[in-house]
Structures are given as C-alpha cells and as structure tokens.
Scaffold this motif. Structure first.
Motif, PDB file in Angstrom:
ATOM      1  N   TYR A 250     -41.205 -69.639 -25.343  1.00 51.44           N
ATOM      2  CA  TYR A 250     -41.621 -68.412 -24.673  1.00 51.44           C
ATOM      3  C   TYR A 250     -40.459 -67.461 -24.371  1.00 51.44           C
ATOM      4  O   TYR A 250     -40.659 -66.447 -23.700  1.00 51.44           O
ATOM      5  N   LYS A 327     -55.406 -66.630 -20.068  1.00 53.29           N
ATOM      6  CA  LYS A 327     -54.286 -66.693 -21.005  1.00 53.29           C
ATOM      7  C   LYS A 327     -53.398 -67.906 -20.708  1.00 53.29           C
ATOM      8  O   LYS A 327     -52.781 -68.472 -21.611  1.00 53.29           O
ATOM      9  N   GLU A 330     -54.972 -70.916 -22.361  1.00 52.53           N
ATOM     10  CA  GLU A 330     -54.782 -70.752 -23.797  1.00 52.53           C
ATOM     11  C   GLU A 330     -53.343 -71.086 -24.205  1.00 52.53           C
ATOM     12  O   GLU A 330     -53.109 -71.786 -25.191  1.00 52.53           O
ATOM     13  N   ASN A 331     -52.396 -70.588 -23.433  1.00 52.74           N
ATOM     14  CA  ASN A 331     -50.992 -70.821 -23.758  1.00 52.74           C
ATOM     15  C   ASN A 331     -50.586 -72.277 -23.583  1.00 52.74           C
ATOM     16  O   ASN A 331     -49.741 -72.779 -24.326  1.00 52.74           O
ATOM     17  N   TYR A 333     -52.448 -74.969 -24.165  1.00 53.22           N
ATOM     18  CA  TYR A 333     -52.896 -75.737 -25.327  1.00 53.22           C
ATOM     19  C   TYR A 333     -52.147 -75.309 -26.598  1.00 53.22           C
ATOM     20  O   TYR A 333     -51.895 -76.142 -27.478  1.00 53.22           O
ATOM     21  N   GLU A 334     -51.787 -74.047 -26.673  1.00 54.29           N
ATOM     22  CA  GLU A 334     -50.987 -73.583 -27.808  1.00 54.29           C
ATOM     23  C   GLU A 334     -49.612 -74.262 -27.789  1.00 54.29           C
ATOM     24  O   GLU A 334     -49.112 -74.715 -28.812  1.00 54.29           O
ATOM     25  N   TRP A 335     -49.009 -74.315 -26.598  1.00 54.40           N
ATOM     26  CA  TRP A 335     -47.698 -74.969 -26.457  1.00 54.40           C
ATOM     27  C   TRP A 335     -47.783 -76.453 -26.781  1.00 54.40           C
ATOM     28  O   TRP A 335     -46.937 -76.991 -27.498  1.00 54.40           O
ATOM     29  N   LYS A 337     -49.873 -78.053 -28.709  1.00 54.73           N
ATOM     30  CA  LYS A 337     -50.009 -78.242 -30.155  1.00 54.73           C
ATOM     31  C   LYS A 337     -48.661 -78.061 -30.857  1.00 54.73           C
ATOM     32  O   LYS A 337     -48.311 -78.805 -31.772  1.00 54.73           O
ATOM     33  N   LYS A 338     -47.915 -77.055 -30.417  1.00 53.06           N
ATOM     34  CA  LYS A 338     -46.606 -76.794 -31.018  1.00 53.06           C
ATOM     35  C   LYS A 338     -45.655 -77.963 -30.757  1.00 53.06           C
ATOM     36  O   LYS A 338     -44.883 -78.368 -31.644  1.00 53.06           O
TER      37      LYS A 338
END
Length: 416
Positions: A250, A327, A330-331, A333-335, A337-338
């Motif tokens: 981020y 958000k 969302e962020n 779960y995005e993190w 996964k990454k």
C-alpha cells in the motif's frame, strides 16, 4: 513440497528478515526516555494531574514485540502509549480529562513544540532529531485512561497465572473517545468506552509462547519501562513479516488509508497460529487459515455483519469499520490473496537457488531490505560453514551455532 532442510533454511531467512525489521535498541531506549519525560511532566508537583498518579505505559506493537521499521528512514515509528490515572475529579467527563491532559502537555515548552494534533482518542507528539550519528523519527499517541481501584495489584497477580478470559477482563481501562455519545456528559468511567491493552498483551503472549524458560517474559513486556527484547517468538516474526508486506503493498496506493489495520492482522494471525516452531511453517499456516476467524454474524449486535472478536472483550468488533467503509474489507481480502500468491511464489523457487528466492522476495518486501537480509544471511551461513559450526535448532528450526550438526543445503534439493 519443501524438504525439512529447505524449511529450516527458509525459517532462518525469515528470521534474518525479522531481525532487520526490528527497531534498534537505540531507537527503543530513545522512545522510552521520551515517554518517561512526558510522564514526569504530567506528574510534577504543580500538575493538575499529580493527585491522580499519572503513569505512562506503552501498549500495542511496542509491548507485543511486533513493531517494525518504517519503509523510508524519514517516516515515523508509531508508538502507542496510555496515560493511566488512578482516579479523577468527580465532575470530569471524557472531554474534561482529555482537555486537561492536553493542556498539561501544552504547558511544557518542549512538548508544546512536539504536539501535533488531537485525535479521536489520543494526543499525538511528533519527535524529530537529526545529528551526525542519530536520526530519530517517531510519533507517540497518548491515550488518557482511568484504571480501576487496585489495578496494579490485579495486574501483578494476573501475570503470575496463565491466560484466563475472566481474569484479564479486570484489566480493562476506561478511555476517552470523541465519538462516544456520552463524551461531554458522562462523569462515570464505567460508562465510558473500554480498552484492555495489557489483557490483550497477555492473550497474545499466551498464543506466542513456546519456550517460557528461554524466551522473553510477558512480565517484562508490561512494565512501564520494559526490557529490550532481543529474541522473538515465531508468532512475533510472522506478524512483523505480514505488516511489512502490507506496508509495501500500500506504499504508493491512493487508498492506503483503507489498508488492513495492524490489530486485525495481529489478532487473526494469533488465532490461526498453531505453535509452529518453524517460521515458514507458521507463516504458511496462518495465511491459509486466518480468514476462517472472521465471522459473518455479530453475536453482540445480533446482525449479519463481519465480526472479528477482540479476544479480551467480546463486545468489541475489530471489523466494525468494514460496514461503514466497505473498501477496508475489500482491501483486506485483496491483501490476503496477494500474500498467499507471494509466499507460494517464494517457496516455489526453493529448487532454483538462493538468487531466485532473493529476487522473488524483493517486490513483496522491498529491494533494500531483502538485499540486506540476504547479505546478512549469507555472511552468517558462510562464517558458520567455514568453522564447521553449522547446526539446526531442534526447537525453532533456525540455522545457526546452536543445535545439532547439519549438512549444507544449496536450495536445489541436494545436500552437500
């Protein structure tokens, strides 16, 4: 599939990474000196707070041993503090208490220059020091709080025993919070918002501890002036590594204000941790299981919403802002996964040599940090290898000078 030898090697690489993320003892002592000065000023003879025995105590990552260096040397270290008061004037509301603490800070010429802003719950002091040998960048968030009667005795007794939820509940503090509906009206601390930083610390260390007789003691961590912790548990290292990954991910994003917060990462990782002594095994386990401790139902509000329980206060939902700011969910779960993708990529390089592993870690964790980590790791292994002292610790899995003799591994699946 990693061999046991490769797991041990990865564990040592991640241990070295964690060591490079640690703040230095010089930084640690500077922070302690600074907050002691604040405490001395708040409790001086003519202070309005003197009669209420103000005590400044660290909380959060500083006592958990999970604080990490910022990405850039000009960025701040974040240090969370509590200003504990044994009592208050009967007429004081949260607003009054916070204002009086702030006014006392402003009355000190040096501290007034450092005072940055009034936050939702805290006063923030920003420290800047540049000299030939020292560059200090940190800010301190000071949270005014009222402790219960006999708090220090309860605290000392509590830390003689194993973690017990009913026991640590007695360590709750009543804190100031501008968003509380009774911020300007209630004079009764029991009606104020609660926080339990030392109860949380006890829970965290109960999850982290694997060698109580050889590692850092929780009793040391919760002192007003805690000892510097030179060694870390695998759980502490995993939290540090994941916080660094988040910070890098981020760093340049416009939505970094909505990045996963540290208390959510720390809590979910701690709940998923299964006492692994090898850091890479612990890391793989927690990233694959931490999301299962996020519930879809809040038993306190009886609503269908994301719920991450504070382990020492079931009424507090660490994911409460996810409903207001989607958000952030969302962020998260995005993190996550990454992280999974990056760790899988990193471990998949195990058959291709150290250089490939090095390269796979540079983007997720930062070029300079990884270069430093592998330089340190290479020197450590080379020195031990040249003296035939290469050993593996049977408890932690780390390579070093303590443990049983081992063969060198070239990360290509062949032992030399």
């Amino acid at each position: 599939m990693l061999t046991e030898q490769q797991k041990n090697d990865f564990s040592e690489i991640l241990e070295t990474l964690g060591e490079n993320l640690d703040i230095t003892e010089t930084q640690y002592n500077a922070a302690i000196s600074s907050y002691q000065n604040v405490g001395n000023w708040l409790s001086k003879e003519d202070s309005e707070l003197k009669a209420y025995n103000p005590l400044i105590r660290p909380q959060g990552s500083f006592i958990l041993g999970t604080i990490i260096q910022p990405i850039c040397e000009d960025d701040d270290l974040d240090i969370d503090l509590v200003c504990e008061l044994s009592k208050k004037k009967d007429s004081w509301t949260q607003f009054n208490l916070k204002e009086i603490v702030g006014n006392q800070l402003k009355s000190h010429k040096g501290l007034d220059d450092l005072l940055d802003e009034e936050g939702r719950r805290c006063w923030t002091l920003k420290y800047r020091k540049d000299s030939e040998n020292i560059k200090e960048r940190y800010h301190m968030d000071i949270l005014p709080a009222i402790i219960s009667e006999g708090y220090e005795t309860i605290l000392n007794e509590s830390y003689k025993r194993m973690f017990d939820e009913s026991d640590v509940s007695k360590l709750c503090l009543s804190i100031t919070d501008k968003e509380s509906k009774n911020y300007y009206t209630s004079t009764i601390p029991k009606e104020w918002l609660k926080s339990n930083p030392l109860g949380y610390a006890k829970w965290f260390f109960s999850r982290a501890t694997i060698q109580t007789n050889k590692m850092f003691s929780i009793n040391e961590a919760v002192r007003p002036v805690p000892s510097f912790q030179k060694n870390r548990f695998p759980l502490q290292r995993v939290v540090q590594i994941l916080k660094r990954h988040r910070d890098i991910m981020y760093r340049d994003r416009k939505d970094k204000i909505d990045k996963p917060i540290s208390v959510i990462i720390t809590t979910l990782v701690s709940k998923a941790y299964n006492k692994e002594t090898n850091i890479i095994e612990a890391l793989i386990n927690v990233i694959n299981n931490m999301e299962y401790f996020i519930k879809d139902y809040n038993p306190i509000t009886e609503k269908r919403e994301k719920y991450i329980e504070n382990p020492v206060n079931k009424e507090e939902n660490f994911a409460d802002k996810w409903n207001e700011f989607p958000k952030r969910e969302e962020n998260f779960y995005e993190w996550l996964k990454k992280v999974k993708d990056d760790v899988e990529n990193m471990t998949s390089q195990s058959g291709y040599g150290l250089q490939r592993i090095n390269e796979s870690m540079q983007v997720p964790f930062g070029d300079e940090l990884i270069k430093k980590t592998f330089n340190t790791y290479g020197l450590k292994i080379r020195n031990l290898s040249e003296t035939n002292s290469l050993k593996v610790n049977v408890v932690s899995g780390a390579i070093g000078s303590v443990g049983i003799n081992m063969k060198k591994n070239n990360f290509e699946g062949v032992n030399e």
